[in-house]
Design a protein around this motif. Structure first.
Motif, mmCIF file in Angstrom:
data_model
loop_
_atom_site.group_PDB
_atom_site.id
_atom_site.type_symbol
_atom_site.label_atom_id
_atom_site.label_comp_id
_atom_site.label_asym_id
_atom_site.label_seq_id
_atom_site.Cartn_x
_atom_site.Cartn_y
_atom_site.Cartn_z
ATOM 1 N N LYS A 287 0.794 -1.027 0.113
ATOM 2 C CA LYS A 287 -0.030 0.189 -0.196
ATOM 3 C C LYS A 287 0.990 1.103 -0.016
ATOM 4 C CE LYS A 287 -3.881 -1.702 2.564
ATOM 5 N NZ LYS A 287 -4.849 -1.572 3.821
ATOM 6 N N ALA A 288 1.907 1.266 0.813
ATOM 7 C CA ALA A 288 2.908 2.492 0.945
ATOM 8 C C ALA A 288 3.392 2.762 -0.235
ATOM 9 C CB ALA A 288 3.897 2.079 1.985
ATOM 10 N N LYS A 289 3.462 1.810 -1.318
ATOM 11 C CA LYS A 289 4.434 2.002 -2.372
ATOM 12 C C LYS A 289 3.306 2.648 -3.563
ATOM 13 C CE LYS A 289 8.033 -1.252 -1.860
ATOM 14 N NZ LYS A 289 8.489 -2.720 -2.006
ATOM 15 N N ARG A 290 2.106 2.654 -3.089
ATOM 16 C CA ARG A 290 1.017 3.088 -4.302
ATOM 17 C C ARG A 290 0.768 4.533 -4.137
ATOM 18 N NH1 ARG A 290 -4.126 0.043 -2.860
ATOM 19 N NH2 ARG A 290 -3.747 1.002 -1.021
ATOM 20 N N LYS A 291 0.217 5.243 -5.077
ATOM 21 C CA LYS A 291 -0.504 6.645 -4.719
ATOM 22 C C LYS A 291 -1.415 6.494 -3.715
ATOM 23 C CE LYS A 291 0.159 8.026 -9.435
ATOM 24 N NZ LYS A 291 -0.422 8.705 -10.684
ATOM 25 N N ASP A 292 -1.347 7.459 -2.804
ATOM 26 C CA ASP A 292 -2.343 7.349 -1.647
ATOM 27 C C ASP A 292 -3.371 8.314 -2.084
ATOM 28 O OD1 ASP A 292 -3.903 7.795 0.648
ATOM 29 O OD2 ASP A 292 -1.954 8.211 2.055
ATOM 30 N N TYR A 293 -4.584 7.633 -2.663
ATOM 31 C CA TYR A 293 -5.617 8.344 -3.131
ATOM 32 C C TYR A 293 -6.362 9.267 -1.951
ATOM 33 C CZ TYR A 293 -5.384 5.838 -7.610
ATOM 34 O OH TYR A 293 -4.668 5.350 -8.842
#
Length: 443
Positions: A287-293
């Motif tokens: 999750k941390a490596k994805r964009k934080d929508y």
């Protein structure tokens, strides 16, 4: 001893060691030298005896100064010459225990038990060996037996009293923690930690307990420090690793939390739920490596559908490229933000995609799962037009004039043409009336 002074050095090694171990070597050698003046062998052995005597005096000083590691090195050196020196072996047991080698100390004390069980100093050293291995009940028995043999033995008496006091402080600290009196618990654990710095096993438990109290007060820096101390004192302390992993998770450091959980699994593969704990952290790392929508739309992770729609309207208007055209640089930045805002909305406004996003799936996995969204190929301006109706954001749309009234966000809408074409169910638009505001139906 029944050994002629003159023939002392002709005796077998075992007899000579016996004499040395009782401090008789110096006496014998001195008298032997008087009888055999000029014997170079006796001269050298006399020097050796004096060196041993000096080392033993140094050992006693080091123990009084609590420099147990240095004392232990000298003890081992002397015992290589005087193998059966019981008093020195008793000191060896104490120094081993106080340098974190309690089990080795127990092993040596077991070998000497039959011969030395009536020696209060031996009972003290054996008690320390068990105390520093976490067996305080047996340790108390050893100290009590030492006091029975010698009621004036100061070290046995003091150690017995210290155990009772430390147990009381720990129990009171635990009770304070259970009743959410965390500051009181920290105070009691701290007092207990100051009692015996050499008791590594007990102190590792106290550090771990104090860490829990700090964490309950949301003092993660202090809690992490105490967990580190607990693990330094006892590298196989699974409870401390588990607690440190929870603190690391609180601080958002999931990679480090995984390390601690893996260490627990290495020490004890049967630790309950350990596999799920590792998987949970691995998911958070993804999750941390994805964009934080949620961050992009500036909403909380528990935001409702209405909150998400409202946030999208606000952010889309704020970062629309046509509204940020004062310079090419400003427009480029706005275009990037506008694109991400529409990406975020396309996922968070779709319940199934949102559920999959929240579970830790990659954005590519979510989009491949179907459903129309920005990443599926829709132009961000198209989403904007579908959401706000009609054409792009003209001057009227970005005007903050109050002549048309305003919605609850403070963003008036005017000049909106047409309907939504079914693109965003759950709300509808007025026709071309500039005074008609957007409304959302409640499901």
């Amino acid at each position: 001893v029944g050994l002629s002074l003159f023939f002392f050095f002709q005796a077998e090694d075992g007899i000579r060691d016996f004499c040395l171990s009782r401090g008789l070597g110096d006496v014998y050698k001195r008298q032997a030298l008087e009888l055999e003046k000029g014997d170079q062998t006796l001269v050298e052995e006399f020097k050796e005896c004096k060196q041993i005597e000096s080392k033993v005096e140094t050992i006693n000083v080091l123990i009084r100064q609590e420099k147990y590691s240095t004392a232990l090195s000298l003890i081992n050196e002397v015992l290589r010459t005087c193998v059966e020196w019981r008093d020195l072996q008793i000191k060896q047991i104490e120094c081993l225990a106080k340098t974190g080698q309690a089990q080795k100390a127990q092993s040596i004390s077991k070998e000497l038990f039959v011969e030395c069980q009536s020696n209060p100093e031996f009972l003290y050293a054996r008690g320390i060996a068990f105390l520093y291995d976490g067996n305080s009940d047996y340790a108390k028995k050893m100290f009590q037996e030492g006091l029975r043999i010698d009621p004036d033995n100061k070290r046995c008496r003091e150690q017995f009293k210290n155990i009772k006091k430390l147990e009381d402080l720990k129990d009171r600290g635990n009770e304070a923690f259970k009743t959410n009196q965390c500051l009181e618990a920290i105070k009691l654990y701290t007092e207990a930690l100051e009692m015996d710095p050499n008791n590594r096993v007990q102190n590792s438990v106290l550090f771990a307990n104090r860490s829990a109290a700090y964490r309950k007060l949301n003092k993660n820096v202090e809690a992490l420090h105490d967990c580190n101390q607990a693990i330094e004192l006892n590298e196989n302390y699974t409870k401390a690793y588990l607690r440190r992993a929870e603190i690391k998770k609180d601080m958002g450091d999931y990679d480090e939390a995984i390390y601690d959980y893996e260490k627990v699994r290495q020490i004890d593969p049967n630790t309950p739920n350990i596999v799920n704990l590792i998987r949970g952290c691995q998911q958070e790392v993804k999750k941390a490596k994805r964009k934080d929508y949620y961050k992009i739309l500036n909403v909380d992770k528990n935001a409702t559908e209405a909150d998400i729609k409202k946030a999208y309207r606000k952010q889309a208007l704020k970062f629309h490229p046509d509204k940020n055209s004062e310079s090419e640089e400003a427009r480029v930045i706005a275009e990037k933000n506008f694109k991400e805002i529409n990406e975020a909305h396309s996922v968070l406004s779709d319940l199934e995609k949102k559920r999959r996003y929240d579970s830790g799936q990659d954005i590519e996995e979510i989009e491949n799962g179907g459903g129309a969204g920005y990443s599926g190929g829709m132009d961000p301006s198209g989403i904007f037009q579908m959401f706000f109706g009609g054409g792009g954001p003209g001057p009227t749309m970005f005007s903050h004039s109050h002549s048309h009234g305003g919605d609850d966000d403070g963003f008036p809408f005017g000049g909106m043409g047409g309907g939504m074409g079914g693109g965003f169910p759950g709300f509808f638009m007025g026709g071309g009336n500039p005074n008609v505001k957007m409304r959302f139906s409640r499901k």
